[in-house]
Write a protein that holds these residues in place. Structure first.
Motif, PDB file in Angstrom:
ATOM      1  N   ILE A 920      57.954  42.094  29.884  1.00  0.00           N
ATOM      2  CA  ILE A 920      57.581  41.118  30.707  1.00  0.00           C
ATOM      3  C   ILE A 920      56.321  41.154  31.407  1.00  0.00           C
ATOM      4  N   TRP A 921      55.918  42.291  32.073  1.00  0.00           N
ATOM      5  CA  TRP A 921      54.522  42.393  32.730  1.00  0.00           C
ATOM      6  C   TRP A 921      53.385  42.113  31.487  1.00  0.00           C
ATOM      7  N   SER A 922      53.686  42.623  30.514  1.00  0.00           N
ATOM      8  CA  SER A 922      52.449  42.580  29.447  1.00  0.00           C
ATOM      9  C   SER A 922      52.542  41.107  28.898  1.00  0.00           C
ATOM     10  N   ALA A 923      53.574  40.472  28.912  1.00  0.00           N
ATOM     11  CA  ALA A 923      53.389  39.059  28.422  1.00  0.00           C
ATOM     12  C   ALA A 923      52.672  38.193  29.267  1.00  0.00           C
ATOM     13  N   LEU A 924      52.909  38.477  30.726  1.00  0.00           N
ATOM     14  CA  LEU A 924      52.356  37.811  31.823  1.00  0.00           C
ATOM     15  C   LEU A 924      50.920  37.836  31.761  1.00  0.00           C
ATOM     16  N   VAL A 925      50.442  39.259  31.542  1.00  0.00           N
ATOM     17  CA  VAL A 925      49.155  39.579  31.465  1.00  0.00           C
ATOM     18  C   VAL A 925      48.434  38.871  30.345  1.00  0.00           C
ATOM     19  N   VAL A 926      49.002  38.910  29.299  1.00  0.00           N
ATOM     20  CA  VAL A 926      48.372  38.250  27.996  1.00  0.00           C
ATOM     21  C   VAL A 926      48.250  36.659  28.614  1.00  0.00           C
ATOM     22  N   ALA A 927      49.274  36.176  28.872  1.00  0.00           N
ATOM     23  CA  ALA A 927      49.218  34.817  29.310  1.00  0.00           C
ATOM     24  C   ALA A 927      48.186  34.331  30.226  1.00  0.00           C
ATOM     25  N   LEU A 928      48.027  35.299  31.147  1.00  0.00           N
ATOM     26  CA  LEU A 928      46.907  34.992  32.086  1.00  0.00           C
ATOM     27  C   LEU A 928      45.535  35.101  31.389  1.00  0.00           C
ATOM     28  N   GLN A 929      45.473  35.993  30.391  1.00  0.00           N
ATOM     29  CA  GLN A 929      44.029  36.037  29.519  1.00  0.00           C
ATOM     30  C   GLN A 929      43.949  34.827  28.730  1.00  0.00           C
ATOM     31  N   LYS A 930      45.037  34.309  28.356  1.00  0.00           N
ATOM     32  CA  LYS A 930      45.058  32.992  27.352  1.00  0.00           C
ATOM     33  C   LYS A 930      45.138  31.710  28.289  1.00  0.00           C
ATOM     34  N   SER A 931      45.107  31.711  29.444  1.00  0.00           N
ATOM     35  CA  SER A 931      45.359  30.517  30.278  1.00  0.00           C
ATOM     36  C   SER A 931      44.274  29.464  30.111  1.00  0.00           C
ATOM     37  N   GLU A 932      43.202  29.720  29.531  1.00  0.00           N
ATOM     38  CA  GLU A 932      42.125  28.649  29.196  1.00  0.00           C
ATOM     39  C   GLU A 932      42.298  28.420  27.832  1.00  0.00           C
ATOM     40  N   ASP A 933      42.847  29.179  26.743  1.00  0.00           N
ATOM     41  CA  ASP A 933      42.870  28.817  25.661  1.00  0.00           C
ATOM     42  C   ASP A 933      43.855  27.529  25.135  1.00  0.00           C
ATOM     43  N   THR A 934      43.118  26.515  24.707  1.00  0.00           N
ATOM     44  CA  THR A 934      43.822  25.240  24.261  1.00  0.00           C
ATOM     45  C   THR A 934      42.953  24.463  23.473  1.00  0.00           C
TER      46      THR A 934
END
Length: 1052
Positions: A920-934
């Protein structure tokens, strides 16, 4: 034995299979007499077919086709048709042609959908006839085939290879190389009827869908040859458009490929202007997404006059004396038109709603197009009823149309208008089948832009709204434009023309701003020129959609003032729908965010400003319409009293008695006191009146009318929110049982309303649990709770409109459960199934609204401390689904809600073993890094909110971490610590930048959360001294120190 060839005999079923009922007087008696006569003509075994029997069959068929029989049961119609086919062999081609006409005529006249057993026989007969009989009979046979397969597509699966396979009959006859255009049109209609969907039944396989789509597309792309008359070509186009619309609606065909979508939009635009007087356009084979105006070569028929002069003439022509109303005649004498009225999709019903009532009082916009408005009807009759009544006016031939009823030119213009309406309906279906971000790539092909210097303005939807002679077509174009404008706020937000741009090129922001200004100009021109109340309503709704989405703070002022001044007279319009939509538009203006000085000035205008300046063609109500200004005016009142005139108007509408609601739009207003009481809140009613209202609603919830039942279900969903009712356990139980009854209704509209009400009801369960405590939970029936859980689980497998509220209800119900429920064996299976339903919905390809609600529901599940979160097998699946969504979902709102759900569990044990916690921690970190990828710029505005929610979740996890988790967390920070630090600092800072009312609360809460995590981590690290080198607490302390220094510098 069966003989082959054109003279082969059709293999007869056993005659006992078709019982011949005795003739009875009354309903259906006439048809049964014919059935008895047909039975008497059955040949005896071994006997030859005499010529006399053939002659009698001809006479019988002619009488059946020409005679107006009374109502008949579907079973009688099917029995008669089967009996007729059994008596006719394929070597009797004249009789084959006549029996095919009979099939087409009777099925249309009596609106019969053939049952599966008889359908198999009749379809086999028709297909064999096509293969064995001469070509001159094929048109009639195909017409019979079209009537047979109407609304029977799912039952025709085994015949599809013969009809739509590689060498399928319908593909051969519908090919553009087919010289007989009547044969091609009949084949295309049969194919379109096969594409109709039946709710709850399987749809066509994708291979057949693609074949049909390509066939319809090639028909629409073809040009009319000189040997084809205009009316036949219009009918061919109509059938192809209906086919594509059926594919888009019933089959949920996704137009993801650019070439498919571009080709479809090109032919739709071409057909939108088919036969429009004074205009002809040429289109490329496909449109391609681009921010610039699309290729659009106009071929002017004559020199256009100045626009303003044209509108003045249009307005004057519409006020001239009305011609005789023409009775509606349909050359396409098919029951297939009923596909537009319910079995196909709700959007076509929406299109039909535009044309109910008052149409006969809407003259045409100019004399040359007067004949186009042939579809006149009494205002109190619904358009759907009109369609059903058309069954009774169908002739056996599609070529009958008397010159005395309007002439060939009038008939041609009528069919051309139908093609335009069909293209607009098809476009509306396409809009709802594709994502908005893809649609807006084609914006300039359909929405007007400012004309360039020396170049004509490109044709668009507004061209139809302004120049089409048919009010029905104008209203359809405006509804399509409204659908495009709906939800366009993000796309239009780039518009800007507040500053003068002196550049060598025109920025995209200026291009969009120019398009917005042109939309305002054209819609206001249409408002002044329009006389049809139904089309007026659509114009005003379209303006309201535009006002709700346009960024006026980035545009030069003045647009809203023009809209405001021109709409005020319509507040007093004689049509109630126009008045309602006018108030909606005014509400949209005053609701614009970041209040504009322009709107403030408009609200300060005197109440009489503009109300008498209605312009031409704007009928008003009688003197009673002025009551709202007189009611609250006191003697000696200052000229501009408070509150402003708009508030006074709204109050007066609520307080004053209303007209009789049963009177239609154009009826005279009552001069007496025929009024109904003003609306009041339920709490203010006496207890006996409350009981009456509730009893009526609960009773109406069992109505056989789906519209009544849907409205009753929705009203119960409103009632359950009243505080005086939601705390009454008996009322909640009665309402729940009524809603569950509607949730299993066959009508999708009823089920959607019931699911919404069930979501509201379960919301009140949570409110009652939090406010009333355990007493309410203990009084609420366990059996009813289990029934609700199972019904909501089943509804979560329904269509998206039902599913979105069903999963919301599941989340609330699982939150409401107590420990004794969870331990009860009867609940275990239902709980497991409901949680699995939520997990599968989160992972599904459903609409974003459904997935958002599913993530919200899982968050509600995590709030229930009685559930074995962290121990149950479904825990891993739930966390895995949310982690997948937070990392990769295209919709940022769904990502935000999944991150929020992951931050809800309040104990470390709820997250399960360290391995799962670290995932869960790892998924949130990845999501944070991809928060501008769209890839979608519309989602970008939510990236900051997404980072805020992820940072909050990460800090929450740190405050709960165990010593076994720290090593993995420390490794993650060593790899991505800088990126995380920047985001957390921004998260801390964002509290200072928000509204002053929330600054201290948010800032204190965020600092408190970080300090709590530091304290917790510090204690854990002391336990690990000498075992591992972990410095997560110091990492957070560094972030907090930097934040404090930055805040002090800002304040200094």
């Amino acid at each position: 034995a069966r003989r082959t060839g054109s003279g082969g005999a059709w293999p007869r079923r056993k005659m006992a299979a078709v019982a011949v009922p005795q003739a009875e007087p009354g309903a259906g008696g006439s048809l049964r007499r014919y059935l008895s006569r047909l039975g008497a003509l059955r040949p005896q075994p071994g006997a030859e077919r005499p010529a006399a029997r053939r002659t009698e069959l001809h006479l019988l068929f002619d009488q059946l086709i020409s005679e107006s029989c009374g109502p008949a049961a579907p079973a009688d119609v099917c029995a008669l048709l089967v009996q007729a086919c059994q008596l006719v062999s394929f070597d009797q081609e004249h009789l084959v042609s006549k029996v095919s006409q009979l099939i087409h005529h009777l099925l249309n006249r009596f609106q019969v959908v053939v049952d599966e057993q008889n359908l198999n026989f009749l379809l086999s007969y028709s297909i064999s006839a096509l293969k064995q009989c001469s070509s001159w009979t094929h048109v009639e046979i195909l017409q019979a085939l079209a009537a047979l397969v109407y609304n029977n597509g799912p039952k025709c699966q085994k015949y599809l290879p013969d009809l739509l396979g590689k060498a399928g009959l319908l593909l051969q006859y519908s090919d553009c190389a087919q010289p007989d255009v009547e044969l091609r049109r009949a084949a295309v209609r049969s194919m379109a009827n096969l594409c109709l969907s039946v709710p709850g039944q399987p749809y066509l396989d994708e291979s057949y869908r693609n074949v049909c789509f390509q066939t319809f597309l090639s028909i629409l792309q073809s040009s009319k040859t000189p040997d084809v008359d205009d009316i036949t070509f219009c009918m061919l186009l109509q059938n192809a458009l209906k086919g594509i619309q059926s594919l888009l609606n019933g089959g949920k065909m996704k137009l993801m490929q650019t070439d498919h979508l571009g080709s479809l939009l090109a032919v739709v635009k071409k057909c939108m202007f088919h036969g429009l007087p004074g205009l002809s356009i040429e289109m490329p084979p496909a449109l391609y997404p681009a921010p610039l105006p699309q290729y659009d070569k106009r071929v002017p028929v004559k020199q256009e006059q100045s626009e303003l002069a044209a509108f003045k003439q249009t307005g004057n022509r519409r006020k001239k004396s009305k011609g005789k109303q023409k009775k509606e005649e349909f050359g396409e004498d098919t029951k297939e038109d009923l596909a537009d009225t319910g079995n196909e999709s709700t959007q076509e019903t929406d299109m039909l709603k535009l044309h109910t009532g008052g149409v006969q009082k809407s003259p045409c916009s100019n004399p040359r197009s007067h004949a186009l408005d042939f579809a006149h009807m009494r205002p109190e009759k619904n358009h759907l009823s009109s369609h059903y009544n058309n069954w009774k006016r169908i002739s056996s031939s599609e070529s009958e149309y008397s010159d005395a009823e309007g002439g060939i030119q009038s008939k041609t213009r009528s069919y051309q208008a139908k093609v335009r309406q069909g293209a607009l309906a098809c476009f509306l279906s396409a809009i709802k089948s594709i994502e908005k971000r893809i649609l807006y790539g084609y914006w300039s092909a359909f929405v007007p832009d400012g004309p360039g210097i020396g170049s004509p303005q490109s044709v668009s939807l507004m061209t139809i709204a302004l120049k089409d002679p048919s009010p029905k077509t104008r209203a359809c174009s405006l509804q399509v434009l409204s659908a495009i404008l709906e939800g366009s706020k993000q796309f239009l937000s780039v518009a800007e023309d507040a500053n003068d741009h002196k550049r060598a090129f025109t920025p995209f922001s200026v291009t969009v701003a120019s398009s917005i200004r042109e939309l305002h100009r054209c819609l206001l021109l249409a408002l002044v020129a329009e006389s049809s109340s139904q089309t007026l309503t659509q114009i005003i709704k379209c303006l309201a959609n535009l006002v709700s989405n346009a960024p006026y703070n980035r545009l030069k002022p003045g647009l809203l003032t023009r809209v405001w001044n021109q709409i005020k007279p319509y507040i007093c319009h004689k049509d109630v729908n126009v008045r309602v939509s006018s108030l909606t538009l005014l509400g949209a203006i005053v609701s614009i965010q970041a209040p504009l000085p322009e709107v403030q000035l408009l609200l300060q205008q005197p109440s009489s400003s503009g109300l008498n300046n209605s312009g031409t063609g704007t009928p008003h109500r009688s003197n009673s319409s002025e009551q709202w200004r007189k009611t609250l005016r006191l003697e000696g009142e200052p000229p501009n009293p408070e509150p402003c005139w708009l508030i006074r108007l709204c109050i007066s509408i609520i307080v004053l008695p209303r007209e009789d609601p049963c009177s239609d739009s154009d009826a005279n207003f009552p001069s007496g006191n025929v009024y109904e009481p003003s609306p009041v809140r339920l709490e203010s009613l006496q207890s006996d009146r409350q009981v009456l209202c509730i009893t009526l609603l609960l009773g109406l919830n069992h109505s056989e009318n789906p519209l009544v039942k849907a409205a009753a279900a929705r009203a119960l969903g409103v009632y359950i929110l009243f505080s005086c009712l939601r705390q009454d356990v008996m009322f909640v139980a009665d309402t729940a049982n009524a809603i569950l009854n509607s949730l299993h209704d066959k009508s999708p509209n009823v089920r959607a309303k019931a699911a919404w009400s069930l979501g509201n009801l379960t919301d009140t369960l949570i409110v009652n649990m939090e406010t009333m405590g355990q007493s309410f939970q203990e009084e609420f029936s366990d059996l009813l709770l289990l029934k609700m859980l199972r019904s909501a689980t089943e509804a979560s497998k329904d269509r998206d409109k039902v599913k979105s509220n069903a999963v919301r209800a599941l989340g609330n119900l699982l939150h409401f459960l107590q420990l004794y429920h969870i331990r009860n064996p009867r609940f275990r299976e239902a709980i497991e199934e409901s949680i699995q339903a939520l997990i599968s919905t989160v992972q599904s390809e459903a609409t974003m609204k459904v997935r958002w609600n599913a993530c919200y529901a899982l968050g509600n599940v995590f709030k229930n401390p009685a559930l074995p979160l962290g121990e149950a097998p479904w825990t891993t699946q739930a966390y895995s689904a949310l982690c997948s969504v937070v990392k990769s979902c295209k919709n940022f709102k769904v990502r935000i809600k999944s991150a929020m759900a992951l931050s809800i569990p309040s104990k470390r044990e709820c997250y399960g073993p360290s391995e799962q916690f670290c995932q869960i921690w790892s998924a949130l970190v990845v999501a944070l890094q991809k928060s501008e990828d769209t890839e979608d710029f519309l989602e970008f505005k939510y990236s900051a909110s997404l980072r805020t929610q992820i940072c909050q979740a990460l800090i929450h996890l740190l405050s709960l971490a165990k010593t076994t988790d720290l090593l993995f967390i420390s490794e993650t920070l060593s790899e991505s610590g800088d990126a995380i630090k920047c985001c957390v600092l921004q998260y801390m800072k964002s509290g200072v930048e928000e509204d002053e009312g929330e600054t201290h609360t948010n800032l204190c809460e965020r600092e408190k959360a970080v300090k709590g995590a530091i304290e917790h981590l510090g204690g854990l690290e002391k336990q690990l001294e000498g075992k591992a080198r972990v410095r997560v607490a110091a990492y957070l302390e560094d972030i907090l120190t930097n934040h404090v220094h930055a805040t002090q510098l800002t304040e200094a």
